[in-house]
Design a protein around this motif. Structure first.
Motif, PDB file in Angstrom:
ATOM      1  N   HIS A  99      87.808 -12.165  49.231  1.00  0.00           N
ATOM      2  CA  HIS A  99      89.082 -11.218  49.204  1.00  0.00           C
ATOM      3  C   HIS A  99      88.697 -10.192  47.984  1.00  0.00           C
ATOM      4  O   HIS A  99      88.052 -10.448  46.984  1.00  0.00           O
ATOM      5  N   PRO A 100      89.475  -9.177  47.999  1.00  0.00           N
ATOM      6  CA  PRO A 100      89.370  -8.358  46.702  1.00  0.00           C
ATOM      7  C   PRO A 100      89.906  -8.818  45.540  1.00  0.00           C
ATOM      8  O   PRO A 100      90.778  -9.733  45.625  1.00  0.00           O
ATOM      9  N   LEU A 101      89.394  -8.518  44.253  1.00  0.00           N
ATOM     10  CA  LEU A 101      89.853  -9.139  43.117  1.00  0.00           C
ATOM     11  C   LEU A 101      91.381  -8.454  42.970  1.00  0.00           C
ATOM     12  O   LEU A 101      91.736  -7.339  43.458  1.00  0.00           O
ATOM     13  N   SER A 102      92.177  -9.311  42.034  1.00  0.00           N
ATOM     14  CA  SER A 102      93.359  -8.938  41.715  1.00  0.00           C
ATOM     15  C   SER A 102      93.324  -7.809  40.769  1.00  0.00           C
ATOM     16  O   SER A 102      92.408  -7.754  40.041  1.00  0.00           O
ATOM     17  N   GLU A 103      94.457  -7.300  40.567  1.00  0.00           N
ATOM     18  CA  GLU A 103      94.383  -6.061  39.554  1.00  0.00           C
ATOM     19  C   GLU A 103      93.915  -6.662  38.055  1.00  0.00           C
ATOM     20  O   GLU A 103      94.610  -7.687  37.803  1.00  0.00           O
ATOM     21  N   ASN A 104      93.346  -5.738  37.360  1.00  0.00           N
ATOM     22  CA  ASN A 104      92.736  -6.369  36.049  1.00  0.00           C
ATOM     23  C   ASN A 104      92.261  -7.700  36.154  1.00  0.00           C
ATOM     24  O   ASN A 104      92.307  -8.396  35.141  1.00  0.00           O
ATOM     25  N   SER A 105      91.522  -7.966  37.140  1.00  0.00           N
ATOM     26  CA  SER A 105      90.905  -9.569  37.141  1.00  0.00           C
ATOM     27  C   SER A 105      90.004  -9.675  36.166  1.00  0.00           C
ATOM     28  O   SER A 105      89.984 -10.899  35.609  1.00  0.00           O
TER      29      SER A 105
END
Length: 549
Positions: free
Chosen positions: A240-246
Motif C-alpha cells: 500500500h502507499p505510505l501514510s502522509e509524512n511516513s
C-alpha cells in the motif's frame, strides 16, 4: 494546503474520501463470513456495551504479570525493534546491520527463526509469578510485528510454523489454568499496516543508498530461500502507499487513531485481524483481552473493534453459565467508553480516585527485552514497583507488570533479584492490597497534592517513583484502614495528617496500630496527625504498611 491534500489522496485514495465526506461509506466494514460475531446480550454499539459490569475477581485481584514476549526479543535491542531496524542510523538499525545484516538483505522476517524459546518453561514461570503475588497472568498473542504466537489458521507467520515451533498461547494458557490464575491475552497486530512502513524505505547515504529494504518483497521472491512458500506481505502488510509524512519517525504516534494522514487499511486486512482475534477468543477462552490502541482496534474507521468487544462478552457469558466474567482493556477512553471497557493507562496513573475500575500497565525495563537495561542498571527496583502498586490500588486501579524475557524464554539474574525482593514484600503486606477498596482519600503528601497530568496513553509514572516517606497512601478492607508510607523514614516516625485528632476523615477512636510483619507499635494521635513510631531496624528496603483499627 489543498494541493498537498490532493497530491497525497492520489497516493492513498481512502484518505480523500474519509477526510472530505465523513460518510459511513468511508469506513472499513469488517466481514463476518469466516468468523461470525456471537449473538447474545451485547451488540456492537456503545449503547449496548455500556451495560458491562466489571467482575468482582478483577476488582479484587489488583496485580497481574505480563509476558510481553516474542521474536522482537532476539536481538535484545528493545521494544519496536522490528520497526526501528528499518530506521537508518538508529541504534537498533546499527546493531542489526553489524550483527545480522543490512535490512535490504536481512529483514525482520529473517530474525524470526532465531526466536527458539529453547529454555522456556511456562509452568515454572507462571508458578513463580503466582508465588510473588500475581493474581492474573497475561501473555502476548501478537505484537505490532504481526507475528502470531499460536497455531493460527488465518496467519501463516506464526510460532508453530517457524521460530520455536510451539503453540505459545496454548502453553501459557495451560500453565495459568494450572495455577488457578485468570488468563489474559494482548493483541497488537492491527497497527502493522502503518507500523511497518519504514520497511518500505531505503538507505539515503552509504554503499546501500537507494536499495529498498525488504518490506515490499512478495511470495515469488522467496524461491530457494528459507521462507519459500511464505508471503512477506502477510507479515509486513506493505502492499500500500505510505501514510502522509511516513519518513517522519514520530508521525505514527499522531496517526495512531487512523487520522492525520494515515493510509487506511483495506477490508481484507481489517478482517484478517478480526478473524485472528475471534479465533483466539474461541480457542483459548481468555478472561482478559488487551488492545494497544486508541479505544478499540480500527476505531473509529471500522466496526471491527465493536464487534470484537460484543463477541468477547457474549462468548464469555456463554462459557460462564450466563455470567459475565470478562475484562476488555482499552486506552484513551472517554467517560462513556469507560463504562463499556476497562481503561488502561500505559506507564502512568491519574492523580485521583477513579470511580470506574481501571488498570495501569508498566514494565521492569523495556516492553521487549533490552540488554541495555541490564548493562546500565536501568530496571525498576522492587521499591519502584511497590510505590506504583500502592499508588494505583489506592485510586481504584490494578497494576499489570511486564517482566521482559530473553528470546530463550528466561529472565535475567537482575530481574530475578528484583522480583524476589518484591515477592517478599508482597507476601508480608498483601492484605493491604488484595480485596481492598479505596478510602475516602487516596493519599497525602507532596505528590498526592500535585497536579500530575496524563500524557496521551499515560506516561507520567516517573512522577510517582520518586516518592519519599512523606507520601502516604490508603486502602481499606472491612473495618481496617491500611496506611502505607512509600518509603521508610530516616527519623523512624511516620506522621499521617489525615488521621489527626478531630479530623472528619476519621472521627472514630484509634485503638491499635499494627506494623504488618512486625506487630503493634506505639502511636500518638495529635492535632498535627497520627504519629507512628517505628522499630529501630526497617523490616525491608521498600515501605512500611500499617493496619489501623
Amino acid at each position: 494546503m489543498k494541493s498537498k491534500t490532493l497530491f497525497f489522496s492520489l497516493l492513498c485514495p481512502a484518505i480523500l474520501s474519509c477526510s472530505t465526506a465523513h460518510q459511513p461509506s468511508c469506513q472499513v466494514p469488517v466481514s463476518e463470513a469466516d468468523e461470525p460475531m456471537m449473538k447474545g446480550k451485547f451488540e456492537p454499539t456503545w449503547e449496548s456495551l455500556k451495560h458491562y459490569k466489571v467482575p468482582e475477581w478483577y476488582r479484587n485481584a489488583k496485580f497481574g504479570i505480563w509476558a510481553h514476549w516474542g521474536p522482537q526479543c532476539v536481538e535484545g535491542t528493545g521494544d519496536w525493534m522490528a520497526r526501528s531496524m528499518y530506521m537508518e542510523g538508529s541504534p537498533v538499525y546499527n546493531y542489526h546491520v553489524e550483527h545480522y545484516g543490512h535490512p535490504s538483505e536481512v529483514g525482520f522476517k529473517d530474525v524470526i527463526p532465531s526466536f527458539k524459546a529453547e529454555h522456556w518453561n511456562p509452568d515454572s514461570l507462571v508458578a513463580f509469578y503466582k508465588k510473588i503475588g500475581a493474581q492474573y497472568f497475561f501473555a502476548l498473542g501478537n505484537h505490532h510485528d504481526n507475528f502470531d504466537l499460536w497455531d493460527s489458521k488465518y496467519h501463516p507467520w506464526n510460532s508453530v510454523n517457524m521460530g520455536p515451533k510451539r503453540d505459545v498461547l496454548a502453553e501459557w494458557e495451560k500453565a495459568a489454568r494450572k495455577q488457578g490464575l485468570p488468563f489474559g491475552i494482548s493483541l497488537h497486530a492491527d497497527h502493522a499496516w502503518t507500523w511497518y512502513e519504514p520497511a518500505q524505505r531505503h538507505d539515503t547515504i552509504g554503499p546501500k543508498k537507494g536499495i529498498p529494504y525488504d518490506g515490499k518483497l512478495t511470495k515469488a521472491d522467496g524461491k530457494g530461500k528459507w521462507w519459500e512458500g511464505y508471503d512477506p506481505q502477510d507479515l509486513y502488510a506493505q502492499n500500500h502507499p505510505l501514510s502522509e509524512n511516513s519518513w517522519d519517525d514520530g508521525m505514527i504516534h499522531r496517526q495512531w487513531a487512523w487520522g492525520d494522514g494515515a493510509c487506511l487499511p483495506t477490508r481484507e486486512y481489517v478482517t484478517n485481524f478480526y478473524n485472528r482475534t475471534l479465533e483466539v477468543i474461541n480457542r483459548y477462552n481468555p478472561d482478559i483481552l488487551y488492545f494497544d490502541v486508541t479505544v478499540l482496534p480500527f476505531y473509529p474507521i471500522s466496526d471491527a473493534g465493536l464487534k470484537i468487544a460484543a463477541h468477547f462478552y457474549n462468548h464469555n457469558m456463554a462459557t460462564h453459565d450466563g455470567k459475565l466474567e470478562a475484562v476488555l482493556n482499552g486506552k484513551i477512553l472517554d467517560d462513556e467508553q469507560r463504562k463499556a471497557l476497562v481503561w488502561d493507562v500505559e506507564r502512568g496513573a491519574p492523580n485521583q480516585i477513579i470511580a470506574d475500575k481501571w488498570q495501569t500497565c508498566t514494565c521492569l525495563g523495556g516492553w521487549h527485552y533490552d540488554r541495555s537495561y541490564y548493562d546500565n542498571d536501568r530496571y525498576k527496583s522492587a521499591a519502584d514497583v511497590v510505590k506504583l502498586l500502592i499508588d494505583v490500588v489506592s485510586k481504584n486501579g490494578n497494576l499489570l507488570l511486564s517482566v521482559p524475557l530473553r528470546a530463550d524464554g528466561t529472565f535475567d539474574d537482575k530481574e530475578e533479584k528484583i522480583l524476589m525482593e518484591f515477592g517478599d514484600w508482597m507476601n508480608t503486606n498483601k492484605e493491604a492490597i488484595y480485596d481492598t477498596q479505596p478510602w475516602k482519600v487516596f493519599g497525602e503528601g507532596p505528590i498526592a497534592n500535585s497536579d500530575i497530568a496524563i500524557n496521551a496513553q499515560g506516561f507520567n509514572e516517573g512522577s510517582y517513583t520518586n516518592a519519599t516517606a512523606q507520601e502516604i497512601r490508603f486502602t481499606q478492607k472491612g473495618e481496617a484502614l491500611y496506611v502505607t508510607a512509600l518509603a521508610w523514614p530516616k527519623d523512624k516516625q511516620v506522621v499521617v495528617k489525615s488521621l489527626s485528632q478531630g479530623n472528619d476523615l476519621y472521627p472514630g477512636k484509634i485503638s491499635q496500630v499494627e506494623l504488618l510483619g512486625y506487630g503493634t507499635v506505639d502511636f500518638n494521635r495529635t492535632a498535627e496527625g497520627l504519629v507512628i513510631n517505628l522499630p529501630d531496624k526497617p523490616l525491608n528496603r521498600i515501605a512500611p504498611v500499617f493496619k489501623v483499627e
